[in-house]
Each structure stands twice: as C-alpha cells, then as structure tokens.
Design an enzyme around this catalytic site. Structure first.
Site, short mmCIF file in Angstrom:
data_model
loop_
_atom_site.label_atom_id
_atom_site.label_comp_id
_atom_site.label_asym_id
_atom_site.label_seq_id
_atom_site.Cartn_x
_atom_site.Cartn_y
_atom_site.Cartn_z
N CYS A 274 0.92 -1.38 -0.04
CA CYS A 274 0.08 -0.22 -0.07
C CYS A 274 0.72 1.36 -0.03
O CYS A 274 1.80 1.45 0.73
CB CYS A 274 -0.82 0.05 1.35
SG CYS A 274 -2.21 -1.06 0.86
N HIS A 275 0.55 2.23 -0.82
CA HIS A 275 1.39 3.34 -0.97
C HIS A 275 0.91 4.34 0.33
O HIS A 275 -0.48 4.70 0.31
CB HIS A 275 1.16 3.94 -2.48
CG HIS A 275 1.50 3.51 -3.64
ND1 HIS A 275 0.78 2.23 -4.11
CD2 HIS A 275 2.90 3.65 -4.39
CE1 HIS A 275 1.58 1.88 -5.17
NE2 HIS A 275 2.69 2.63 -5.18
N ASP B 242 -13.14 -6.06 21.24
CA ASP B 242 -12.26 -5.91 22.43
C ASP B 242 -13.24 -5.06 23.43
O ASP B 242 -12.94 -5.49 24.82
CB ASP B 242 -10.95 -4.95 22.08
CG ASP B 242 -10.25 -4.82 23.45
OD1 ASP B 242 -9.66 -5.82 23.87
OD2 ASP B 242 -9.92 -3.86 23.87
N GLU C 64 -7.55 1.10 2.49
CA GLU C 64 -7.71 1.85 3.56
C GLU C 64 -9.15 2.06 4.23
O GLU C 64 -9.29 2.07 5.48
CB GLU C 64 -7.20 3.52 3.19
CG GLU C 64 -5.90 3.71 3.16
CD GLU C 64 -5.29 3.15 1.47
OE1 GLU C 64 -4.17 3.17 1.58
OE2 GLU C 64 -5.99 2.69 0.74
#
Length: 303
Positions: free
Chosen positions: A63-64, A113, A99
C-alpha cells in the site's frame, strides 16, 4: 510497490463495511446508553478506526502512503447487528479501497475488544468493499470505441534515416492501449508545408485524431506550432496546460515545450514534444480522458 508515477491525481472515494453481531439485546442497550465498562464503544471505536486508516501503509507492504483527506465512520444498528461504514476520500494517484476496508476492520476489532467482557458471543462478519469512485475504471466505458488516429513524426534527422523514431512509437503504444485504431504513421521533415498537407489529408480521410510529435521546441527548425496554428478552428488551452503541468512535475524543462491542441474541422490535432519521454509523458497526462472530446463532438452531455 507498483509504480504509479505515470498516473494523475483524481478524486478517489471508497466505502467499506464490517458487521459486528452481538448475542443479546442487553449488549446493544449498553452500547446505546454508554454503560459498557470500557467506555463509549462508538466513540472509541471511531477513534481506533481513524488511526487504523492512517496506519494502513505501515502494515500492508504494497500500500502506498497517501494523503487521507476525509474519513467518515458511521454506524447502523439492526437488531443484534451493528453495521460499520467507513468512507475514505483523497485526491491522489491511487485508490483508497484498502484503507476503507482496514478502517472498518479496526473499528470492528475495537468494538469486539470493548464488548468481550460483557458478551462472549460477539462476532465479526462481512468485511467488504461496498463501492469506490475515481481512477480510469470510472471512465473506461465513457469513450467511443471507433476512434482513429494518425501519428506524424516531424524530424529532419529521423526522416533522413540518421536516427530511429521512438517518440512516435511510444504514442502509438499508448493509443492502442486506449483502444484507438491507427490509420497511419508517417515521418516527415520539419517543414511547414509538409505538416499542413498532412493535417488536410488526414482530415479529408475523416481521421479523428491527428498527433504530431517533434518540432515543438525552440530551435530554428522547430516549426510544428507555427504550421498548425493557422489551420486550427479552436485551440483547447486546457489540454496544453495539462501536458505542461504534468511534465513540469517530472522535469524543469517541460515549461519550454510549445505543445498545442485544437480542432481542425471535425478532427482533433495535437502537437507533442519529440523526445521519447516528452511524448510518452504527454500521452500519460491526457489519455484516456482526452477521448471524451469525441463524445462531445457527437453532442453528448458532460457527466
């Protein structure tokens, strides 16, 4: 990482989802009333998602790194399911699908969580891309498929056989990649009359796109713009600006180019640099987007 230096910046948008399913309505009530022991589940998970989006290129090697100019995280509650929607926007050379999916995943994991102390049955489902926008895939079906082009190399040395043409061939390669048919490929010396003859002849043959490469510099023999300007019905400054702007980001000499674009009757005429890199980068700057002009010629509305 994949080389994206040839691409241009466009608005990129992607929305991804993740679904968190709890096992009891008591968990949903605790989330809504902010009574979960670890805190405000929606607020904290949103913050975690924002961090996750920013950290995507740090964790996924292909990923850039890119500028994230908007991140929106929304929740929809439906029974025992909470749908997470993560929308990312940027103006850049590559998309933001990963993203968006990473952000949705991190939101879901943070919710898991925070909820596991009160609900042992929490599950995460259906992490997927919902839709994206931007890049060439958005435009590939908006161009005519019957466009023809002629490529003319203007060079004294190449026409005399003293040098091999590479710029014209680079242009042809890009045209073929854009599904444009090549009707002719010619090499001529830097002479005004020969250049003008080519324009008139191709237009009479109903060639849609006439591209000249070479003769756009500042030497005494560079006469392509002078030959073409008297013939053009209308110039298209935006194309010229796009070519030079793209080139200037790659070499400081692009500002010296006198590339031009305009219409001659029903044909589009371009004059591009004669260097191989100059021709290739000029084509990268304007193709395939430039092909939309031929739909406009046919009376199509702007999208």
């Amino acid at each position: 990482m994949v080389d994206i230096t040839h691409k241009i910046n466009t608005l990129r948008i992607a929305t991804a989802q993740a679904i968190v399913k709890v096992s009891t309505l008591d968990t949903i009530n605790a989330i809504e009333h902010k009574t979960v022991p670890k805190g405000d589940v929606f607020a904290m998970s949103r913050a975690a998602g924002l961090l996750g989006v920013k950290k995507t290129p740090d964790l996924l090697p292909d990923c850039h790194p890119l500028p994230i100019e908007f991140t929106g995280i929304e929740y929809e509650i439906n029974g025992l399911e909470i749908k997470i929607l993560c929308t990312i926007k940027t103006i850049y050379k590559t998309g933001v699908e990963v993203e968006a999916m990473h952000g949705a995943s991190i939101v879901a994991l943070n919710m898991y969580d925070m909820l596991k102390p009160i609900d042992k049955g929490v599950e995460i489902h259906h992490i997927k891309l919902l839709h994206k926008k931007g890049g060439k895939s958005d435009f590939k079906d908006k161009f005519r498929k019957d466009i023809t082009a002629a490529v003319v190399v203007c060079s004294d040395t190449i026409s005399a056989g003293q040098k091999e043409d590479k710029a014209g061939k680079a242009i042809i390669k890009k045209l073929k990649a854009s599904d444009v048919d090549i009707s002719d490929y010619a090499i001529i010396p830097d002479e005004v009359d020969r250049i003008q003859q080519k324009v008139r002849a191709y237009q009479e043959q109903n060639v849609d796109l006439i591209i000249f490469t070479g003769g756009t510099g500042l030497s005494k023999r560079d006469v392509t713009p002078e030959a073409l300007k008297p013939l053009l019905d209308r110039t298209i400054p935006g194309i010229e600006e796009a070519i030079r702007s793209y080139g200037q980001e790659r070499t400081p000499y692009a500002m010296l180019s006198r590339s031009i674009a305009g219409t001659y009757k029903n044909s589009l005429v371009l004059a591009l640099p004669g260097s191989t890199n100059g021709a290739k980068e000029s084509m990268d700057a304007i193709f395939p987007s430039l092909l939309h002009i031929f739909r406009i010629f046919k009376g199509a509305r702007h999208d």
